[in-house]
Structures are given as structure tokens and as C-alpha cells.
Design a protein around this motif. Structure first.
Motif, short mmCIF file in Angstrom:
data_model
loop_
_atom_site.label_atom_id
_atom_site.label_comp_id
_atom_site.label_asym_id
_atom_site.label_seq_id
_atom_site.Cartn_x
_atom_site.Cartn_y
_atom_site.Cartn_z
N UNK A 138 10.82 -0.13 -3.68
CA UNK A 138 10.38 0.58 -4.88
C UNK A 138 11.14 0.10 -6.12
N UNK A 139 12.29 -0.53 -5.92
CA UNK A 139 13.07 -1.04 -7.04
C UNK A 139 12.50 -2.34 -7.60
N UNK A 140 11.64 -2.99 -6.84
CA UNK A 140 11.11 -4.29 -7.25
C UNK A 140 9.91 -4.14 -8.18
N UNK A 141 9.82 -5.05 -9.14
CA UNK A 141 8.66 -5.07 -10.02
C UNK A 141 7.42 -5.59 -9.31
N UNK A 199 0.83 -1.21 0.00
CA UNK A 199 0.00 0.00 0.00
C UNK A 199 0.86 1.25 0.00
N UNK A 200 1.99 1.22 0.72
CA UNK A 200 2.88 2.38 0.76
C UNK A 200 3.54 2.62 -0.60
N UNK A 201 3.96 1.54 -1.23
CA UNK A 201 4.56 1.65 -2.56
C UNK A 201 3.55 2.22 -3.56
N UNK A 202 2.33 1.72 -3.48
CA UNK A 202 1.29 2.18 -4.40
C UNK A 202 0.99 3.67 -4.16
#
Length: 214
Positions: free
Chosen positions: A148-151, A61-64
Motif C-alpha cells: 500500500x506504500x507503493x505508488x 486487486x487487493x490494494x484497489x
């Protein structure tokens, strides 16, 4: 006639003892009060060798939220995580653990086996604040940058354990300035400690700077 020959030699001998291997096996029988609290779904930390708490950090959720709000021209400033901690009434003066470790569950055994210290990417430390009655992890920015670097994210990326620990630090003073360094983080075994974590009321703070172009 035979002649005796005497040789004078000097040697140094060091007395040694066989290596002594210590193996401490600690077991703990929880009181009926703690057992009842756990059965009611409360998240507890009990030491030594008592209870740890597993949490699912809301990383997806934070990444989004970051990707949606920050855009391409942005800088991630801060990610902090504060957990309210409720003292458990008792007649023995048992207090909350002074320090805790937040670590990815998959890395916990290796962390202690290899005598690592927190890297603020996969592991973090926090001290109990008796005024705010909470544990605060202030330096989780680098963790989110890695995510954030991960797909795509897997459960191992955001399944954490909170573990009571003992932290040993050393101080170095130079030119009137003192800097402290953590040298050892080990499972907490000094004396009984316990606390209830109020996970429904945790506070997560994510801040970033966004640049707009015309």
C-alpha cells in the motif's frame, strides 16, 4: 670439555583434519502419473528436487479494493490465504509436504543461501492441515501494508513461489509459558512428498476497520 645443555619444554598440539565440504546433488525422475498431471495444467509440489508452484497473487486487486472501500480513516486488520491441497493417489504412502514456504520468486535463492527465516513480509510458512486438507498463510497483513506504500506495483511484487521446506524450531520455557521459535528453514529433502494444489479454489480473506466521521 664440552657440556650438553638440555632444555625441557612442553607444548600442546591439536590434531585437525582438513575441512570437508559436502555437496549433495539431488535429481528426481518424475513418474508418468505426475508428468501427466503437470501437462494437464495441474499445480504440483514434489520433493525433494521435484516441482515448485509459481502463483501470481492478486495484490493489485487487493490494494484497489482496500483503497476503494476503506477510505482514509481505516485500519488493516488481517490478510490470510488458504490453498486447498489434494492428495495424489500412490502405492508408496507418499504424503503431502508437512510444511511449505510462500516466498517472492525474486528472493528465493537469496533466502536459502543466507539461511533466512520467514519474515511475514516477503516470505511466509504454512503447515499441512490434514482435516481441512489445505495450507493456510495467516499473517500476510504486513505484506499488504508494504504494498500500500507503493505508488505502483511491478510483477516482482506479487509473483510468488510455493516450496516444500523443512522447518526446525526451538522452545523456550519461562514462568510456565513455552514459546517456540523457528531457527532454520531449508529445502525439503528428508523423504519423498507430493501434493496437488487446488489453486482455482483458494480463499483470500481481507478485513479492515473503517472509521466514519461526522
Amino acid at each position: 670439555m664440552e657440556k650438553d645443555t638440555i632444555y625441557n619444554k612442553v607444548r600442546s598440539y591439536f590434531t585437525v583434519t582438513p575441512e570437508v565440504i559436502t555437496n549433495n546433488n539431488i535429481s528426481l525422475k518424475l513418474s508418468d502419473q505426475l508428468t501427466a498431471l503437470a501437462q494437464q495444467g495441474n499445480s504440483l509440489l514434489v520433493a525433494p528436487a521435484g516441482m515448485e508452484t509459481k502463483i501470481i497473487f492478486p495484490t493489485p486487486a487487493l490494494v484497489q479494493a482496500y483503497r476503494k472501500g476503506a477510505g482514509n480513516l481505516s485500519v488493516l486488520n488481517e490478510l490470510s490465504f488458504q490453498i486447498p491441497a489434494l492428495t495424489i493417489e500412490n502405492t508408496y504412502g507418499i504424503e503431502p509436504p508437512a510444511d511449505v514456504l510462500l516466498i517472492l520468486a525474486k528472493d528465493k535463492d537469496k533466502f536459502f543461501a543466507e539461511n533466512k527465516i520467514a519474515d511475514n513480509i516477503t516470505s511466509f510458512t504454512a503447515s499441512y492441515n490434514s482435516e481441512s486438507k489445505s495450507y493456510s498463510f495467516w499473517s500476510m497483513r504486513d505484506y499488504l501494508i508494504e504494498m500500500l506504500k507503493k505508488d505502483s506495483l511491478e510483477p516482482d511484487d506479487y509473483t510468488f513461489l510455493i516450496v516444500p521446506v523443512n522447518i526446525v524450531s526451538e522452545s523456550n520455557t519461562s514462568y510456565g509459558s513455552t514459546v517456540s521459535y523457528i531457527t532454520t528453514i531449508s529445502p525439503y529433502v528428508q523423504k519423498p512428498a507430493m501434493v496437488q494444489l487446488d489453486l482455482p479454489n483458494v480463499k483470500i480473506k481481507l478485513t479492515y476497520t473503517r472509521q466514519y466521521s461526522k
